[in-house]
Design an enzyme around this catalytic site. Structure first.
Site, short mmCIF file in Angstrom:
data_model
loop_
_atom_site.label_atom_id
_atom_site.label_comp_id
_atom_site.label_asym_id
_atom_site.label_seq_id
_atom_site.Cartn_x
_atom_site.Cartn_y
_atom_site.Cartn_z
CG ASP A 1 46.46 29.27 50.09
OD1 ASP A 1 46.00 29.53 48.88
OD2 ASP A 1 47.21 28.45 50.35
CE LYS B 1 50.85 27.87 47.67
NZ LYS B 1 50.46 27.89 46.15
CG MET C 1 50.20 36.79 42.39
SD MET C 1 50.59 35.08 42.17
CE MET C 1 49.56 35.05 40.46
N1 SAH Z 1 42.74 32.69 43.69
C1 SAH Z 1 43.08 34.14 44.14
C2 SAH Z 1 44.20 34.66 43.44
C3 SAH Z 1 45.76 34.06 44.06
S1 SAH Z 1 47.02 34.91 43.55
C4 SAH Z 1 41.81 34.79 43.32
O1 SAH Z 1 41.26 34.17 42.76
O2 SAH Z 1 41.62 35.87 43.85
C5 SAH Z 1 47.45 36.08 44.63
C6 SAH Z 1 46.99 37.58 44.38
O3 SAH Z 1 45.76 37.98 44.30
C7 SAH Z 1 47.69 38.43 45.27
O4 SAH Z 1 49.23 38.87 44.98
C8 SAH Z 1 47.02 39.82 44.89
O5 SAH Z 1 47.43 40.44 43.73
C9 SAH Z 1 45.73 39.06 44.57
N2 SAH Z 1 44.67 39.17 45.65
C10 SAH Z 1 43.83 38.07 46.42
N3 SAH Z 1 43.19 38.60 47.12
C11 SAH Z 1 43.33 39.93 47.30
C12 SAH Z 1 42.88 41.03 48.00
N4 SAH Z 1 41.84 40.83 48.92
N5 SAH Z 1 42.94 42.09 47.92
C13 SAH Z 1 43.97 42.41 46.79
N6 SAH Z 1 44.69 41.64 45.98
C14 SAH Z 1 44.46 40.35 46.09
#
Ligand code: SAH
Length: 267
Positions: free
Chosen positions: A47, A69, A183
């Site tokens: 991703d 994505k 998100m």
């Molecule tokens: N599986 C991931 C989440 C995926 S959904 C997890 O467990 O972290 C994607 C969302 O996660 C982004 O839109 C944001 O809101 C958040 N996100 C993921 N990585 C991030 C990061 N390094 N900093 C800030 N927000 C993050």
């Protein structure tokens, strides 16, 4: 056909899929187990949230397939990703499905695991540190804190295609509950409005953490009612985590280094 849980310490076999959480960006936050699978991968399907530093840990000859994505601009549709996993596994490869954070937290990991299992392919599940946990630690926000927050909710702010954000707002009004939106950048006006309507104080502290744990990390402090203003003023884009609750103010008086390193104020 089975799901292997970490304690089984199963080795990565040809023709299997490993669904691995890469954490939020900083390679130091990768688990040893994730690292073990990364080192053995023959094909990686990854991703946009997986950092370059982590990609650099893959074997040189590992085939890299990008299916990153962005909201509303899916480069490879979910069906296509599912099929890629199956196709490479049937090709007798060790298939690494590398995802940002934790694969089972807003990562569609469950859907992908179900799909490959349905095709007779075994699947390893390797947890990762989810953004809510890592990003808040790096900027000095405890998700729970005695007497301030007794619970914490991780919730999606992703609007459906019809533009609706259909969430159980009335369950989010407790002032001693921390709320973390994944998100949610685009739906901030709805989030603020609905939470205030549900009874959350409009002056509740809030934080926006952009690209947490990476060299580009930025943290913006705001309040529930001013979140939208902050997003506009600072031109904040995804990936950003939104944290709402009194815990955001706990370390207000402390020097934050942005890497989870707090230093006492000397007066
Ligand atoms: N599986 C991931 C989440 C995926 S959904 C997890 O467990 O972290 C994607 C969302 O996660 C982004 O839109 C944001 O809101 C958040 N996100 C993921 N990585 C991030 C990061 N390094 N900093 C800030 N927000 C993050």
């Amino acid at each position: 056909m089975s799901v292997y849980f970490p304690q089984n310490k199963q080795s990565f076999q040809a023709g299997e899929v490993a669904l691995v959480g890469a954490g939020p960006g900083d390679p130091d936050l990768l688990t040893l187990q994730a690292y073990r699978f990364i080192q053995q991968a023959e094909v990686v399907i990854y991703d946009r949230l997986v950092s370059q530093e982590i990609m650099a840990l893959l074997p040189n000859d590992c085939q890299r397939v990008y299916v990153g994505k962005k909201q509303a601009e899916h480069r490879v549709p979910q069906d296509g990703i599912n099929q890629l996993l199956v196709d490479h596994a049937l090709d007798k490869k060790k298939v690494l499905r590398l995802k940002g954070g934790d694969p089972f937290v807003f990562g569609r990991g469950g859907e992908e695991a179900l799909f490959v299992l349905k095709h007779g392919i075994s699947c390893h599940i390797v947890p990762g540190i989810t953004a809510a946990s890592a990003c808040t630690s790096y900027v000095g926000i405890p998700l729970t804190h005695r007497q301030t927050a007794q619970s914490c909710t991780f919730i999606t702010g992703h609007v459906k295609d019809c533009g609706q954000l259909d969430l159980p707002w009335s369950t989010l009004q407790n002032s001693k509950q921390t709320i973390v939106f994944y998100m949610g950048v685009k739906s901030i006006p709805i989030i603020s409005q609905q939470l205030i309507a549900a009874g959350r104080d409009k002056t509740t502290p809030a934080a926006l953490i952009y690209k947490g744990t990476t060299p580009e990390q930025r943290v913006y402090r705001s309040t529930l009612e001013s979140l939208h203003e902050t997003v506009i003023k600072e031109a904040i884009k995804p990936p950003t985590l939104i944290v709402i609750g009194d815990v955001v103010g706990i370390f207000d008086q402390v020097e934050l280094s942005n890497i989870g390193y707090l230093t006492p104020q000397i007066s």
